[in-house]
Enzyme design. Structure first.
Site, short mmCIF file in Angstrom:
data_model
loop_
_atom_site.label_atom_id
_atom_site.label_comp_id
_atom_site.label_asym_id
_atom_site.label_seq_id
_atom_site.Cartn_x
_atom_site.Cartn_y
_atom_site.Cartn_z
N TYR A 58 0.87 -1.17 0.00
CA TYR A 58 0.00 0.00 0.00
C TYR A 58 0.91 1.23 0.00
CZ TYR A 58 -3.58 -3.35 1.48
OH TYR A 58 -4.43 -4.43 1.57
N LEU A 210 -17.24 -3.62 3.73
CA LEU A 210 -18.28 -2.63 3.39
C LEU A 210 -18.47 -2.54 1.88
CD1 LEU A 210 -17.12 0.18 5.87
CD2 LEU A 210 -18.83 -1.60 6.26
N PHE A 213 -14.10 -0.87 -2.90
CA PHE A 213 -14.11 0.29 -3.80
C PHE A 213 -15.52 0.61 -4.30
CE2 PHE A 213 -9.68 -1.22 -4.06
CZ PHE A 213 -9.02 -0.03 -3.75
N1 LIG Z 1 -6.11 -9.31 1.10
C1 LIG Z 1 -6.51 -8.54 0.13
O1 LIG Z 1 -6.37 -8.85 -1.05
C2 LIG Z 1 -7.17 -7.23 0.45
C3 LIG Z 1 -7.84 -6.53 -0.58
C4 LIG Z 1 -8.45 -5.33 -0.26
C5 LIG Z 1 -8.41 -4.85 1.04
N2 LIG Z 1 -7.74 -5.54 2.02
C6 LIG Z 1 -7.72 -5.05 3.41
O2 LIG Z 1 -9.04 -4.97 3.84
C7 LIG Z 1 -9.31 -3.68 4.42
C8 LIG Z 1 -10.75 -3.35 4.20
O3 LIG Z 1 -11.02 -3.22 2.81
P1 LIG Z 1 -11.33 -1.82 2.14
O4 LIG Z 1 -10.89 -0.74 3.07
O5 LIG Z 1 -10.84 -1.80 0.79
O6 LIG Z 1 -12.89 -1.90 1.99
P2 LIG Z 1 -14.11 -1.58 2.96
O7 LIG Z 1 -13.67 -1.54 4.39
O8 LIG Z 1 -15.18 -2.51 2.57
O9 LIG Z 1 -14.55 -0.14 2.47
C9 LIG Z 1 -13.73 0.97 2.57
C10 LIG Z 1 -14.43 2.11 1.83
O10 LIG Z 1 -15.65 2.41 2.52
C11 LIG Z 1 -15.66 3.76 2.92
N3 LIG Z 1 -16.22 3.80 4.28
C12 LIG Z 1 -15.69 3.29 5.40
N4 LIG Z 1 -16.52 3.50 6.44
C13 LIG Z 1 -17.58 4.15 5.97
C14 LIG Z 1 -18.77 4.64 6.55
N5 LIG Z 1 -19.02 4.50 7.85
N6 LIG Z 1 -19.66 5.27 5.74
C15 LIG Z 1 -19.45 5.43 4.42
N7 LIG Z 1 -18.33 4.98 3.79
C16 LIG Z 1 -17.40 4.35 4.57
C17 LIG Z 1 -14.24 4.24 2.90
O11 LIG Z 1 -14.18 5.59 2.53
P3 LIG Z 1 -13.75 6.74 3.59
O12 LIG Z 1 -12.27 6.72 3.63
O13 LIG Z 1 -14.33 7.97 2.99
O14 LIG Z 1 -14.37 6.40 4.89
C18 LIG Z 1 -13.61 3.35 1.83
O15 LIG Z 1 -13.75 3.94 0.56
C19 LIG Z 1 -8.31 -2.77 3.69
O16 LIG Z 1 -8.09 -1.58 4.40
C20 LIG Z 1 -7.10 -3.67 3.58
O17 LIG Z 1 -6.36 -3.61 4.79
C21 LIG Z 1 -7.15 -6.73 1.73
#
Ligand SMILES: NC(=O)c1ccc[n+]([C@@H]2O[C@H](COP(=O)([O-])OP(=O)(O)OC[C@H]3O[C@@H](n4cnc5c(N)ncnc54)[C@H](OP(=O)(O)O)[C@@H]3O)[C@@H](O)[C@H]2O)c1
Length: 289
Positions: A58, A210, A213
């Site tokens: 990242y 959540l 993307f």
């Molecule tokens: N192993 C893998 O291949 C892999 C792949 C992807 C991700 N990951 C890990 O998984 C974690 C979680 O995935 P993710 O962050 O991509 O997806 P996520 O948690 O499903 O969603 C994050 C998105 O939701 C928004 N968000 C968060 N809280 C919110 C709320 N209360 N209301 C409205 N929007 C909200 C965030 O924007 P804002 O910043 O505006 O809040 C961000 O754009 C990552 O941080 C990473 O550490 C791992």
């Protein structure tokens, strides 16, 4: 509902924090606001979060350095789980990095950038397809990780973006403490796997809890949220926490307001009728929902 889980050799609160978005858009480059990124990390730990998910890909290297700047020296109970097995192209693309040299380099990069002598959890992020888990042997890269573990550089090993067959193969090589795959209310391919891992005491860490993307959108989710005076994101997290005791969600956010909103999902008790409605969301995706 249990609020903690034994993750490797540490007890963590089930709701953690995903640090991916702290790097710039597309998890590539520096954050728009460096100090705001530090604030989110400190708020998370200040609010009791003791499981942070990260990776040196990242940024690259940006998110780990932010974690170090914000939180080092780390609280004793903090689990920082990282991932290796990918590198970033000059245009931000995600490329496999599975050679012995690349894996060893990634472990040393993570140690240096996080300021640690030993990484608490390292997930081997498997990448045989751009469209999710795909079959193929993980023996060679996982054997390298197991060697690095024996050298004392890694405490616990997990797998990410994997199939049940690969997890079974991995278990023959080393102890697997967690599996990190794509899973949420609307994407439930791993339902049977989660239950199997729960029986074995293995953590299941859903990424994109959540929607990632593409944030989750469902009229059922919105209706249930309205009826409970909660937000759809809180309901989506509460549903995950209720789904199985080994699920450790790591919602990602760059906003303190969203962080607080997400963390208070632990206080939301989903009634059985709401859970039943939410259980139908995945089946309805693609129809009117
Ligand atoms: N192993 C893998 O291949 C892999 C792949 C992807 C991700 N990951 C890990 O998984 C974690 C979680 O995935 P993710 O962050 O991509 O997806 P996520 O948690 O499903 O969603 C994050 C998105 O939701 C928004 N968000 C968060 N809280 C919110 C709320 N209360 N209301 C409205 N929007 C909200 C965030 O924007 P804002 O910043 O505006 O809040 C961000 O754009 C990552 O941080 C990473 O550490 C791992």
């Amino acid at each position: 509902m249990t609020s903690t889980f034994t993750f490797g050799d540490r007890t963590v609160k089930r709701l953690g924090y995903g640090a991916m978005h702290l790097a710039g858009p597309g998890a590539f480059g520096p954050p728009k606001d460096h100090d705001a990124a530090l604030t989110v990390l400190r708020e998370a730990v200040g609010a009791g979060v003791n499981h942070i998910d990260t990776s040196d890909f990242y940024g690259p290297h940006v998110t780990n350095r932010l974690i170090r700047e914000a939180l080092h020296p780390y609280p004793d109970d903090l689990v920082i789980a990282t991932k290796i097995g990918a590198r970033r192209g000059a245009n931000g693309s995600w490329l496999p990095a599975f050679s012995r040299e690349e894996l060893a380099q990634a472990v040393h990069d993570n140690l240096r950038n996080l300021g640690l002598d030993e990484l608490h959890v390292v997930n081997l992020r498997v990448m045989f397809s751009a469209h999710g888990p795909a079959e193929g042997s993980i023996e060679a890269p996982l054997t390298v990780l197991a060697e690095l573990q024996r050298q004392g550089l890694i405490r616990h090993i997990g797998l990410s973006n994997v199939t049940p067959t690969q997890i079974a193969e991995g278990r023959k090589i080393c102890k697997i403490v967690c599996v990190q795959n794509h899973y949420n209310l609307a994407h439930r391919i791993d339902d049977a796997l989660i239950d199997d891992l729960a029986g074995r005491g293995v953590a299941y860490v859903p990424f994109f809890p959540l929607g990632g993307f593409t944030p989750l959108q469902s009229s059922t989710l919105s209706d249930v949220a309205r009826s409970l005076d909660a937000t759809p994101m809180q309901v989506a997290l509460a549903w995950l926490l209720r789904r199985a005791p080994n699920i450790l969600p790591i919602p990602g956010t760059t906003s303190v307001a969203h962080l607080r909103e997400n963390l208070s999902a632990t206080e939301l008790d989903l009634p059985d009728e709401a859970t039943a409605l939410l259980n139908g969301v995945a089946a309805n995706i693609g129809s009117s929902d």
